[in-house]
Design a protein around this motif. Sequence first.
Motif, PDB file in Angstrom:
ATOM      1  N   VAL A  45       1.838   1.933  -3.258  1.00 30.91           N
ATOM      2  CA  VAL A  45       1.290   2.436  -4.147  1.00 30.91           C
ATOM      3  C   VAL A  45       0.321   3.613  -4.077  1.00 30.91           C
ATOM      4  CG1 VAL A  45      -2.180   2.589  -4.214  1.00 30.91           C
ATOM      5  CG2 VAL A  45      -0.361  -0.019  -4.900  1.00 30.91           C
ATOM      6  N   GLY A  46       1.090   3.824  -3.174  1.00 35.12           N
ATOM      7  CA  GLY A  46       0.689   5.679  -2.557  1.00 35.12           C
ATOM      8  C   GLY A  46       2.402   6.493  -3.243  1.00 35.12           C
ATOM      9  N   SER A  76     -14.392  -1.085  -7.848  1.00 37.46           N
ATOM     10  CA  SER A  76     -14.765   0.443  -9.087  1.00 37.46           C
ATOM     11  C   SER A  76     -16.413  -0.224  -9.615  1.00 37.46           C
ATOM     12  CB  SER A  76     -13.678   0.853 -10.137  1.00 37.46           C
ATOM     13  OG  SER A  76     -12.736   0.972  -9.498  1.00 37.46           O
ATOM     14  N   LEU A  84      -5.523   0.187  -8.460  1.00 38.39           N
ATOM     15  CA  LEU A  84      -5.695  -1.212  -7.376  1.00 38.39           C
ATOM     16  C   LEU A  84      -7.499  -1.096  -7.552  1.00 38.39           C
ATOM     17  CD1 LEU A  84      -4.951  -3.074  -5.202  1.00 38.39           C
ATOM     18  CD2 LEU A  84      -4.798  -1.815  -4.002  1.00 38.39           C
ATOM     19  N   SER A  85      -8.203  -0.387  -6.738  1.00 41.17           N
ATOM     20  CA  SER A  85      -9.793  -0.435  -7.043  1.00 41.17           C
ATOM     21  C   SER A  85     -10.201  -1.145  -8.218  1.00 41.17           C
ATOM     22  CB  SER A  85     -10.412   0.568  -6.863  1.00 41.17           C
ATOM     23  OG  SER A  85     -11.547   0.380  -6.853  1.00 41.17           O
ATOM     24  N   LEU A  93       0.328  -1.234   0.015  1.00 44.50           N
ATOM     25  CA  LEU A  93      -0.027   0.149   0.008  1.00 44.50           C
ATOM     26  C   LEU A  93       0.765   1.391   0.123  1.00 44.50           C
ATOM     27  CD1 LEU A  93      -2.994  -0.990   2.779  1.00 44.50           C
ATOM     28  CD2 LEU A  93      -3.016  -0.464   0.385  1.00 44.50           C
ATOM     29  N   VAL A 100       0.486  -1.730  -9.242  1.00 43.13           N
ATOM     30  CA  VAL A 100      -0.601  -2.838  -9.317  1.00 43.13           C
ATOM     31  C   VAL A 100      -0.732  -4.292 -10.343  1.00 43.13           C
ATOM     32  CG1 VAL A 100      -3.032  -2.512 -10.417  1.00 43.13           C
ATOM     33  CG2 VAL A 100      -2.185  -1.000  -8.679  1.00 43.13           C
ATOM     34  N   GLN A 149      -3.125   8.103 -10.717  1.00 41.05           N
ATOM     35  CA  GLN A 149      -3.925   7.324  -9.773  1.00 41.05           C
ATOM     36  C   GLN A 149      -3.953   5.892  -9.062  1.00 41.05           C
ATOM     37  OE1 GLN A 149      -5.435   6.708  -6.568  1.00 41.05           O
ATOM     38  NE2 GLN A 149      -5.876   9.165  -6.143  1.00 41.05           N
ATOM     39  N   GLU A 150      -2.356   5.114  -8.736  1.00 45.43           N
ATOM     40  CA  GLU A 150      -2.375   3.966  -8.536  1.00 45.43           C
ATOM     41  C   GLU A 150      -3.368   3.015  -7.453  1.00 45.43           C
ATOM     42  OE1 GLU A 150      -0.883   2.385 -10.335  1.00 45.43           O
ATOM     43  OE2 GLU A 150       0.595   0.251  -9.460  1.00 45.43           O
ATOM     44  N   PHE A 151      -3.838   3.659  -6.792  1.00 45.10           N
ATOM     45  CA  PHE A 151      -5.610   3.323  -5.739  1.00 45.10           C
ATOM     46  C   PHE A 151      -6.245   3.410  -6.837  1.00 45.10           C
ATOM     47  CE2 PHE A 151      -3.200   5.119  -1.935  1.00 45.10           C
ATOM     48  CZ  PHE A 151      -2.775   4.597  -1.324  1.00 45.10           C
ATOM     49  N   THR A 159       1.949   7.839  -7.055  1.00 42.73           N
ATOM     50  CA  THR A 159       0.407   8.392  -7.193  1.00 42.73           C
ATOM     51  C   THR A 159       1.057   9.352  -6.767  1.00 42.73           C
ATOM     52  OG1 THR A 159      -0.992   6.790  -5.993  1.00 42.73           O
ATOM     53  CG2 THR A 159      -1.440   8.746  -5.876  1.00 42.73           C
TER      54      THR A 159
END
Length: 304
Positions: A60-61, A81, A74-75, A57, A199, A69-71, A64
């Motif tokens: 991922v941050g 999503s 991921l979603s 995580l 991701v 926007q890697e979050f 970004t």
Amino acid sequence: MQNVDEDTITQIVLARHANAADGRLRQIMTNLVQHLHSFARDVELTEEEWFKGIQFLADVGHITDDKRQEFILLSDTLGLSMLVTALNNRKPKGCTESTVFGPFFVEDAPEYKNGDNVANGAKGESCFVSGKVTGLDGKAVADARIEVWQADSDGFYDVQYEGLAGSQGRGMLRSQADGTFHFRSITAESYPIPHDGPVGRMLQALGRHPWRPAHLHFMIEAPGYERLITHVFRSGDEYLNSDAVFGVRSSLIVDWDHHEAGQAPDGSESATPFSSLDFTFVLNRLNANAAAGAATSKVVSATA
Ligand code: BEZ
Ligand code: FE
């Protein structure tokens, strides 16, 4: 003094949230904590695995920023999503289904007239797109605002190119009095989502590919109707059954006819082969309650 152990910890955490002023926040955090704790218990999460998850995580941050926007990615790749899209866009049978928004929408894309070429220099074979916007009653919706965006034949959106001046493969046009619209663009191809970050590494570790089947993105808005965010997919694409972001709905798959060089749908002569497609978008009426909210809602957009 409460004794905190593996059996009591969940209830002790939840009790701390009891005074949250926002009831919805309390509900969401209660469920989240319950599910997180159940997950850790179910898989008997080791400390090493927990730390690997934290590191993931953090990665991922770190990747970004305002361009990536890697979050959201991921979603998207975990199907969250698409689940949230489905939960929030239930509509009567016959309406065009919604799908994921994706990270490549751009506000204030150039405005085009019917018949214009939105490719604006984007690489790819010509494609002639026609369509109609109607209500569920079949009546034409005139003057609907139609935003379209797509990747080029190399699989990149204009915003993914460093220093590209102006928009390519995107634009806004309006439906005509009879609800129809038509524009020229390029033939969409399947493309991989950005997979050079955490991701992408997650997909690889899970034995998954990063590809999305060929599609055009549409966002259609008209007074009195719910905003529609969707795609039109190309039939026969090899990734229709394994979209990396789970966005395919069978009702959104359409034949993209292939044509040899010759007369194009707009009457012009095409010196090269081209494709064409036609799709009718059926909008759902806004109900009175939703109308008040929709007037103030704004699209959340991000760039990956
Ligand atoms: C897209 O279709 O543009 C997209 C959707 C989700 C993640 C990445 C790209
Ligand atoms: Fe896309």
